[in-house]
Design a protein around this motif. Structure first.
Motif, PDB file in Angstrom:
ATOM      1  N   ASP A  64       0.840  -1.196   0.000  1.00 33.38           N
ATOM      2  CA  ASP A  64       0.000   0.000   0.000  1.00 33.38           C
ATOM      3  C   ASP A  64       0.876   1.248   0.000  1.00 33.38           C
ATOM      4  O   ASP A  64       1.561   1.537   0.986  1.00 33.38           O
ATOM      5  CB  ASP A  64      -0.906  -0.011   1.227  1.00 33.38           C
ATOM      6  N   ASN A  66       0.086   4.216   0.345  1.00 35.47           N
ATOM      7  CA  ASN A  66      -0.341   5.213   1.342  1.00 35.47           C
ATOM      8  C   ASN A  66       0.454   5.081   2.641  1.00 35.47           C
ATOM      9  O   ASN A  66       0.568   6.055   3.397  1.00 35.47           O
ATOM     10  CB  ASN A  66      -1.834   5.066   1.638  1.00 35.47           C
ATOM     11  N   ARG A  67       0.998   3.893   2.896  1.00 35.76           N
ATOM     12  CA  ARG A  67       1.783   3.683   4.120  1.00 35.76           C
ATOM     13  C   ARG A  67       3.124   4.411   4.053  1.00 35.76           C
ATOM     14  O   ARG A  67       3.804   4.581   5.072  1.00 35.76           O
ATOM     15  CB  ARG A  67       1.996   2.172   4.343  1.00 35.76           C
ATOM     16  N   ASN A  69       3.518   7.619   3.103  1.00 44.03           N
ATOM     17  CA  ASN A  69       3.448   9.084   3.111  1.00 44.03           C
ATOM     18  C   ASN A  69       4.352   9.670   4.195  1.00 44.03           C
ATOM     19  O   ASN A  69       4.674   9.005   5.175  1.00 44.03           O
ATOM     20  CB  ASN A  69       1.997   9.581   3.236  1.00 44.03           C
ATOM     21  N   GLY A 194       4.693   7.610  -2.474  1.00 45.00           N
ATOM     22  CA  GLY A 194       4.267   7.981  -1.122  1.00 45.00           C
ATOM     23  C   GLY A 194       4.937   9.213  -0.554  1.00 45.00           C
ATOM     24  O   GLY A 194       4.286  10.010   0.136  1.00 45.00           O
TER      25      GLY A 194
END
Length: 267
Positions: A64, A66-67, A69, A194
């Protein structure tokens, strides 16, 4: 080396030396191996925490993006400080690692003492710059996933940014190449997505109120980051700027003796 879980991600870290804590954050495609030449000198004065950043080295590469960021990575570092009962630490970051170091200092200023940024930036100033960089990074991320590490490392090595490294001994170049190849393509691709320069917060408008002693180190042959540092120096209240002759973007590799000395003396 040891593994430690930080907010559900398994990180690879190495702790060595004694004295005040110094967190070491490598650049894109790097790992804890980036700092090995300096362990003996710096470790005599500091407790070194060498970290494989998420998506790099032997740290996990979550699927993922998003992890990855910037805020999540900073929280991981705060958790690391908490786990080792570190109230405040000195932070050194190179390029990508410098952006993380600066973000940590901006978001949690009470956890940072001195800040050292090698060939790094506060991000991009305008929305248009960020949009273009985000698109560029997404294209590169997709290419890494499609063509693999050999293709990418060859492409990355031949960027104008790393021109000076072509002058290094062949053995040194090969060691760096092998270290880059050890990375996970998913980890590198998601790092671009990210917390690439296009998606991270821009800290330009916060520099004038930055409370920490800051050391900027740039190579005289690295025009882009030399010019970025020139702008940062005008804004930061407590700053020292070291400009290194016969060095490009990777000063710690191209001029390790002077780089190691500058960091040691600043600390």
């Amino acid at each position: 080396m040891m593994k430690i879980e930080l907010n559900s991600v398994l990180y690879n870290i190495e702790i060595v030396g004694e004295g005040p804590p110094l967190i070491l954050l490598h650049g894109f495609t790097g790992s804890t191996k980036s700092w090995q030449p300096f362990i003996r000198k710096w470790g005599a004065k500091s407790t070194l925490y060498l970290i494989d950043i998420i998506g790099h080295g032997d740290t996990a590469s979550p699927l993922d993006s998003n992890r990855y960021n910037m805020e999540s990575i900073v929280l991981d570092l705060v958790q690391l400080l908490n786990n080792f009962h570190i109230t405040k630490a000195n932070i050194l970051g190179y390029s990508m690692g410098g952006r993380i170091a600066l973000s940590l200092a901006m978001l949690y200023p009470e956890r940072v003492d001195k800040l050292i940024l090698e060939s790094s930036s506060p991000g991009l100033a305008t929305e248009q710059e960020r949009l273009l960089r985000k698109q560029s990074d997404e294209h590169l991320a997709e290419a890494i996933e499609q063509y693999g590490m050999e293709w990418f490392v060859d492409k990355w090595t031949n960027l104008p940014l790393f021109h000076n490294m072509k002058q290094l001994p062949v053995q040194t170049q090969e060691l760096i190449r092998q270290q880059r190849l050890e990375n996970n393509p998913i980890g590198l691709a998601n790092s671009l997505r990210g917390f690439g320069t296009g998606v991270q917060p821009s800290w330009w408008d916060k520099l004038s109120s930055f409370p920490h002693q800051t050391l900027l180190i740039t190579g005289m042959d690295d025009t882009k980051f030399h010019n970025i540092a020139k702008k940062m120096v005008k804004l930061l209240p407590y700053v020292k700027w070291e400009k290194i002759n016969h060095a490009g973007h990777t000063i710690h590799v191209e001029q390790p003796r002077i780089f190691g000395k500058i960091v040691y003396e600043f600390l």
